[in-house]
Motif scaffolding. Sequence first.
Motif, PDB file in Angstrom:
ATOM      1  N   TYR A  42       0.687  -1.300   0.193  1.00  0.00           N
ATOM      2  CA  TYR A  42       0.223   0.014  -0.071  1.00  0.00           C
ATOM      3  C   TYR A  42       0.613   0.956   0.101  1.00  0.00           C
ATOM      4  O   TYR A  42       0.880   2.138  -0.501  1.00  0.00           O
ATOM      5  CB  TYR A  42      -0.741  -0.097   1.258  1.00  0.00           C
ATOM      6  CG  TYR A  42      -1.902  -0.279   1.056  1.00  0.00           C
ATOM      7  CD1 TYR A  42      -2.998  -0.791  -0.200  1.00  0.00           C
ATOM      8  CD2 TYR A  42      -2.343  -1.464   2.174  1.00  0.00           C
ATOM      9  CE1 TYR A  42      -4.205  -1.379   0.397  1.00  0.00           C
ATOM     10  CE2 TYR A  42      -3.475  -2.319   2.048  1.00  0.00           C
ATOM     11  CZ  TYR A  42      -4.416  -2.253   1.257  1.00  0.00           C
ATOM     12  OH  TYR A  42      -5.420  -2.699   0.787  1.00  0.00           O
ATOM     13  N   ASP A  66      -6.609   2.947   3.249  1.00  0.00           N
ATOM     14  CA  ASP A  66      -7.032   4.255   4.754  1.00  0.00           C
ATOM     15  C   ASP A  66      -6.518   4.778   4.774  1.00  0.00           C
ATOM     16  O   ASP A  66      -6.678   6.395   4.992  1.00  0.00           O
ATOM     17  CB  ASP A  66      -8.121   3.054   5.755  1.00  0.00           C
ATOM     18  CG  ASP A  66      -6.881   1.767   6.385  1.00  0.00           C
ATOM     19  OD1 ASP A  66      -5.619   2.174   5.676  1.00  0.00           O
ATOM     20  OD2 ASP A  66      -7.966   1.871   7.297  1.00  0.00           O
ATOM     21  N   SER A 121     -12.588  -3.281   4.673  1.00  0.00           N
ATOM     22  CA  SER A 121     -12.023  -5.029   5.708  1.00  0.00           C
ATOM     23  C   SER A 121     -12.124  -4.746   7.026  1.00  0.00           C
ATOM     24  O   SER A 121     -12.904  -3.599   7.817  1.00  0.00           O
ATOM     25  CB  SER A 121     -10.293  -5.040   5.651  1.00  0.00           C
ATOM     26  OG  SER A 121      -9.463  -4.415   5.864  1.00  0.00           O
ATOM     27  N   TRP A 169      -2.996  -0.094  13.246  1.00  0.00           N
ATOM     28  CA  TRP A 169      -4.234  -0.297  12.422  1.00  0.00           C
ATOM     29  C   TRP A 169      -5.002  -0.833  13.870  1.00  0.00           C
ATOM     30  O   TRP A 169      -6.067  -0.587  14.497  1.00  0.00           O
ATOM     31  CB  TRP A 169      -4.145  -1.204  11.337  1.00  0.00           C
ATOM     32  CG  TRP A 169      -5.310  -1.469  10.960  1.00  0.00           C
ATOM     33  CD1 TRP A 169      -6.722  -0.613  10.332  1.00  0.00           C
ATOM     34  CD2 TRP A 169      -6.364  -2.701  10.146  1.00  0.00           C
ATOM     35  NE1 TRP A 169      -8.013  -0.827   9.453  1.00  0.00           N
ATOM     36  CE2 TRP A 169      -7.186  -2.958   9.473  1.00  0.00           C
ATOM     37  CE3 TRP A 169      -5.592  -4.356  10.131  1.00  0.00           C
ATOM     38  CZ2 TRP A 169      -8.067  -3.850   9.048  1.00  0.00           C
ATOM     39  CZ3 TRP A 169      -5.765  -5.088   9.355  1.00  0.00           C
ATOM     40  CH2 TRP A 169      -7.522  -4.701   8.648  1.00  0.00           C
ATOM     41  N   SER A 245      -6.659  -9.342   8.689  1.00  0.00           N
ATOM     42  CA  SER A 245      -7.961  -8.253   8.121  1.00  0.00           C
ATOM     43  C   SER A 245      -8.372  -9.955   7.624  1.00  0.00           C
ATOM     44  O   SER A 245      -8.408 -10.430   7.771  1.00  0.00           O
ATOM     45  CB  SER A 245      -7.034  -8.127   6.559  1.00  0.00           C
ATOM     46  OG  SER A 245      -7.960  -7.807   5.663  1.00  0.00           O
ATOM     47  N   GLY A 283      -8.976  -1.450   4.659  1.00  0.00           N
ATOM     48  CA  GLY A 283      -8.338  -1.593   3.610  1.00  0.00           C
ATOM     49  C   GLY A 283      -8.169  -0.918   2.206  1.00  0.00           C
ATOM     50  O   GLY A 283      -7.907   0.325   3.093  1.00  0.00           O
ATOM     51  N   TYR A 322     -12.913  -9.436   1.734  1.00  0.00           N
ATOM     52  CA  TYR A 322     -13.354  -8.049   2.295  1.00  0.00           C
ATOM     53  C   TYR A 322     -14.764  -8.453   2.358  1.00  0.00           C
ATOM     54  O   TYR A 322     -14.854  -8.831   1.486  1.00  0.00           O
ATOM     55  CB  TYR A 322     -12.995  -7.427   1.009  1.00  0.00           C
ATOM     56  CG  TYR A 322     -11.514  -7.040   1.036  1.00  0.00           C
ATOM     57  CD1 TYR A 322     -10.882  -6.342   1.779  1.00  0.00           C
ATOM     58  CD2 TYR A 322     -10.265  -8.085   0.660  1.00  0.00           C
ATOM     59  CE1 TYR A 322      -9.341  -5.551   1.724  1.00  0.00           C
ATOM     60  CE2 TYR A 322      -8.718  -7.661   0.419  1.00  0.00           C
ATOM     61  CZ  TYR A 322      -8.130  -6.710   1.573  1.00  0.00           C
ATOM     62  OH  TYR A 322      -7.134  -6.373   1.478  1.00  0.00           O
ATOM     63  N   ARG A 372       2.376   6.878  11.131  1.00  0.00           N
ATOM     64  CA  ARG A 372       2.051   5.355  11.202  1.00  0.00           C
ATOM     65  C   ARG A 372       3.884   4.511  11.268  1.00  0.00           C
ATOM     66  O   ARG A 372       3.635   3.778  12.063  1.00  0.00           O
ATOM     67  CB  ARG A 372       1.537   4.188  10.278  1.00  0.00           C
ATOM     68  CG  ARG A 372      -0.030   4.130  10.592  1.00  0.00           C
ATOM     69  CD  ARG A 372      -0.601   3.797   9.172  1.00  0.00           C
ATOM     70  NE  ARG A 372      -1.913   3.339   9.187  1.00  0.00           N
ATOM     71  CZ  ARG A 372      -3.035   1.920   8.555  1.00  0.00           C
ATOM     72  NH1 ARG A 372      -2.177   1.316   7.537  1.00  0.00           N
ATOM     73  NH2 ARG A 372      -3.781   1.262   9.148  1.00  0.00           N
TER      74      ARG A 372
HETATM   75  O1  G3P Z   1      -5.303  -5.512   4.935  1.00  0.00           O
HETATM   76  P1  G3P Z   1      -5.956  -4.626   4.670  1.00  0.00           P
HETATM   77  O2  G3P Z   1      -5.953  -4.895   3.204  1.00  0.00           O
HETATM   78  O3  G3P Z   1      -7.676  -5.231   5.053  1.00  0.00           O
HETATM   79  O4  G3P Z   1      -5.654  -3.139   4.996  1.00  0.00           O
HETATM   80  C1  G3P Z   1      -5.265  -2.852   6.586  1.00  0.00           C
HETATM   81  C2  G3P Z   1      -5.704  -1.521   6.427  1.00  0.00           C
HETATM   82  O5  G3P Z   1      -7.088  -0.832   6.906  1.00  0.00           O
HETATM   83  C3  G3P Z   1      -4.649  -0.840   5.822  1.00  0.00           C
HETATM   84  O6  G3P Z   1      -4.539   0.336   6.395  1.00  0.00           O
END
Ligand code: G3P
Length: 412
Positions: A42, A66, A121, A169, A245, A283, A322, A372
Motif C-alpha cells: 500500500y 485507508d 476490511s 491499525w 484483516s 482496506g 473483504y 503510522r
Molecule cells: O490488509 P487490509 O487491506 O485489510 O488493510 C488493512 C489496513 O486498513 C490498511 O491500512
Amino acid sequence: ETEITWWHAMGGALGETVNQIATDFNASQSDYKITPVFKGTYEETLTAGIAAFRAGEQPNIMQVYDAGAATVIGAKGATIPVQDLLTENDVAFDINNYISGVRYFYADADGKMIGMPFNSSSPIMYFNTDAMAKAGVEAPKTWEEFETVTAPALIDAGYIPLAQSHSPWIFVENFMSRHNLPFATNDNGYTGTDTQILVNNDALKMHWTNVKEWLDDGKYAWYGASWDDNQTPFEEGKVAIWLGSSGSFGGLMKKDLPFEFSATYLPYWEEVTTEPTQTFIGGASLFAMAGQPAEENKATAAFFEYLTSPEVQYMWHRETGYVPITTAAYELAKEDGHYDRFPAAEVGIQQLSLAAGENTKGYRMGFYPQIRDVMNREFGRILSNETDVEAAFTTIEAESNELLSRFAMTQN
Ligand SMILES: O=P(O)(O)OC[C@H](O)CO
C-alpha cells in the motif's frame, strides 16, 4: 477500444482475483480494456502514484489505502470525485446502496463520495480451532480472559498464544473504535484540519503496557512491523491466535492449512468498557486520477459500475474475505449460503455492524502514513526494551501533531 490502467497493491491470491475481475470486465464488453498493474505494498503504491501524478504520468485508477485517503482527498486537483465521475458519465449512483460503515468513509466534508469503495476490511481475531481444543479453551471475548485463561492454557498446550498484524491499525486505530474512545480532536479529524491526535491516553498506554508484559511472559509474539511478518507463524501452527484483516480470509482458505481455523470479534478490555463498540473499515478504495482524456474517464466510470455490481462484489468478497460493500452484495452472499458454509466469512461485516458510538466512524488525518511510521518505530522500541510506554506515547503524540500541523498548512 479505450484502454485504462489500474495501479493496485493486491499481491498473492488477492492479485489473482484482481486480475480475474479485469479479465472478466474486458470480456464482458468490447469498448474498454483495463490493465491492472501490481505496484507493491500500500505504501509503495501510494508513493508511486504521487510521484507519477507530479510527472503527469498517473494511471487512470489508483488504489489508496485507508491511511493515505486523507492525504489524497486533500491533494486538490489530483483526483476526480467518484460521485462526479459516475454522474457525468451517466452511471446511476446512490450512496445509500453502500453499507453504512463504507458510505462516508471516503467522502468529503459535504458527504460527496470521493474515492470508490473497493476492498473494505475489518481486523478480526483468527484462531486455530485445533489449538483451542487441545488447550480446552474458547476464543477469548475480553483481554482479561485472554490474559488469565486463554493464554496460560495455550502455553501449556505448546502454543504461542497471540500475534497480530499491523500494530497501528489493530492496536491503536481500531482499539480506539472498539472501546469508543476519541482518537483525535475535530471529531477524529473529520470536521477540521487543525487536528490533534489523542493517542497519549490511559487506555492505550495500559494496553501497550500489557502487550509488553505478554511478550516477556511468552503470551505474545512479535516478528516485525511489515504487513505479513506475523501471519506466517499462525499459518505454521506455532501461534494459536492471530489478529489480522478479514481480507486475509480467502487467502488462508486457499492455503489449505494443516489445521482448522475460525474467526471472531476483536477482544476488548472490560476495565475500559463494558459496552464494546464496532470497528471501522480498513482496506482501500479506488481513486480516479485527474488529467485523463474524457473517453478514458468514461471507461473508468464503466469499470466502477461493473465493479460495484452485486455479482462482482460478491465474487470479490467470497474469494478474498473483504466485506461486501453494498447491501445488495451482502444479501446475495446470504442467499447463496456463503455464511452457512463459512460462518467466519461473515465476522468482518458483523463486527462492523456492532453497536456504533460517537468515536467509531474511523479517522481523517493527513500525512497519516508517516504517523503510522512513527508508531511502528516507537512500538518496536517498546518491544525491544529501548523505550518505555510512557516515553513512547509522548513521542508519538508530539511527532504526530507536528505532521498534522504540517498537513494543515497544505490545506489553506
Ligand atoms: O490488509 P487490509 O487491506 O485489510 O488493510 C488493512 C489496513 O486498513 C490498511 O491500512
